[in-house]
Design an enzyme around this catalytic site. Sequence first.
Site, PDB file in Angstrom:
ATOM      1  N   ASP A   2      93.123  45.329  -0.653  1.00 56.33           N
ATOM      2  CA  ASP A   2      92.684  44.026  -0.153  1.00 56.33           C
ATOM      3  C   ASP A   2      93.860  43.182   0.353  1.00 56.33           C
ATOM      4  O   ASP A   2      94.968  43.261  -0.179  1.00 56.33           O
ATOM      5  CB  ASP A   2      91.943  43.285  -1.282  1.00 56.33           C
ATOM      6  CG  ASP A   2      91.025  42.208  -0.752  1.00 56.33           C
ATOM      7  OD1 ASP A   2      90.859  42.109   0.479  1.00 56.33           O
ATOM      8  OD2 ASP A   2      90.470  41.465  -1.572  1.00 56.33           O
ATOM      9  N   ASN A  50      80.948  46.043   4.163  1.00 53.53           N
ATOM     10  CA  ASN A  50      81.872  45.863   5.300  1.00 53.53           C
ATOM     11  C   ASN A  50      81.210  46.073   6.667  1.00 53.53           C
ATOM     12  O   ASN A  50      81.754  45.661   7.690  1.00 53.53           O
ATOM     13  CB  ASN A  50      83.100  46.782   5.175  1.00 53.53           C
ATOM     14  CG  ASN A  50      84.096  46.320   4.127  1.00 53.53           C
ATOM     15  OD1 ASN A  50      84.843  47.114   3.570  1.00 53.53           O
ATOM     16  ND2 ASN A  50      84.122  45.023   3.838  1.00 53.53           N
TER      17      ASN A  50
HETATM   18  C1  FPP Z   1      90.332  44.772   2.850  1.00 53.72           C
HETATM   19  O1  FPP Z   1      91.161  43.795   3.404  1.00 53.72           O
HETATM   20  C2  FPP Z   1      90.566  46.031   3.514  1.00 53.72           C
HETATM   21  C3  FPP Z   1      89.635  46.735   4.200  1.00 53.72           C
HETATM   22  C4  FPP Z   1      88.230  46.286   4.351  1.00 53.72           C
HETATM   23  C5  FPP Z   1      89.985  47.969   4.914  1.00 53.72           C
HETATM   24  C6  FPP Z   1      91.002  48.856   4.251  1.00 53.72           C
HETATM   25  C7  FPP Z   1      91.354  49.873   5.219  1.00 53.72           C
HETATM   26  C8  FPP Z   1      92.586  50.347   5.457  1.00 53.72           C
HETATM   27  C9  FPP Z   1      93.802  50.024   4.692  1.00 53.72           C
HETATM   28  C10 FPP Z   1      92.681  51.243   6.629  1.00 53.72           C
HETATM   29  C11 FPP Z   1      93.205  52.537   6.389  1.00 53.72           C
HETATM   30  C12 FPP Z   1      92.387  53.401   5.540  1.00 53.72           C
HETATM   31  C13 FPP Z   1      92.437  54.718   5.698  1.00 53.72           C
HETATM   32  C14 FPP Z   1      91.784  55.624   4.709  1.00 53.72           C
HETATM   33  C15 FPP Z   1      93.156  55.306   6.840  1.00 53.72           C
HETATM   34  P1  FPP Z   1      90.505  42.542   4.124  1.00 53.72           P
HETATM   35  O2  FPP Z   1      90.279  42.875   5.555  1.00 53.72           O
HETATM   36  O3  FPP Z   1      89.265  42.141   3.378  1.00 53.72           O
HETATM   37  O4  FPP Z   1      91.614  41.468   3.977  1.00 53.72           O
HETATM   38  P2  FPP Z   1      91.384  39.888   3.822  1.00 53.72           P
HETATM   39  O5  FPP Z   1      90.560  39.690   2.567  1.00 53.72           O
HETATM   40  O6  FPP Z   1      92.770  39.363   3.689  1.00 53.72           O
HETATM   41  O7  FPP Z   1      90.701  39.412   5.066  1.00 53.72           O
END
Ligand code: FPP
Length: 218
Positions: A2, A50
């Site tokens: 996250d 998501n």
């Molecule tokens: C949460 O951060 C993260 C995600 C929803 C996506 C996680 C995906 C990756 C790290 C991409 C790579 C994965 C693979 C397996 C190649 P957020 O977007 O909710 O962050 P925020 O809360 O700060 O907005």
Amino acid sequence: MDGNGRWAEKHRKVRLSGHRAGAETLDNVMHYCREVGIKYLTVYAFSTENWKRSKEEVSGLMKLLSSFIKSKEKILIKERISFRVIGRRTDLSLKLQREIAALEKKTAGGDFTLVVALSYGGRAEIVDAAKAWALSGEKGELTEETFSKFLYAPDIPDPDLIIRTSGECRTSNFLMWESAYSEWYFTDVYWPDFDRAEFDKALESYSRRERRMGGRLK
Ligand code: FPP
């Protein structure tokens, strides 16, 4: 994993840059896990919730996953890393489903396992397991042990430690069944900044905990 979005905002970049940086962190963390003797790493890459994100972000994340699969194939095979996916994979495009299945097959039997949770939700997993159990026509008493065989990856042990980055102190539907006795570690660090030193802090905190698993240790 996250905090990718907030990391991007902090660096005045688009959200997708945060996810790209997050994918690099995943690569580093995976190799570090191997070095320190951890055998399984499960990452929450995309939740059932998501899908509600913007079309642009969802398709960017799907492309990132697809390119991760393609670009890592050789190294995963060379380093004997098994790739697995848990979640409602039929929600994904047919192309991505095929790429995942092919990589799972090619990397089977490794000595380290990377499990990627995709279109994953803990409640969805329990519902899917209940449906699969009902369809299986399995006779005999339903116990925790027999039920857990219908979860997405019954051969993967329950996690010892679960780390959530970015300062949120919620479990957000991650491995609801499997985390019953897991230790949780929360850190304010955004996932793209989660480096070896931060991982060491989590491991150090874990090593100081007394795990009773519901019982009492003398
Ligand atoms: C949460 O951060 C993260 C995600 C929803 C996506 C996680 C995906 C990756 C790290 C991409 C790579 C994965 C693979 C397996 C190649 P957020 O977007 O909710 O962050 P925020 O809360 O700060 O907005």
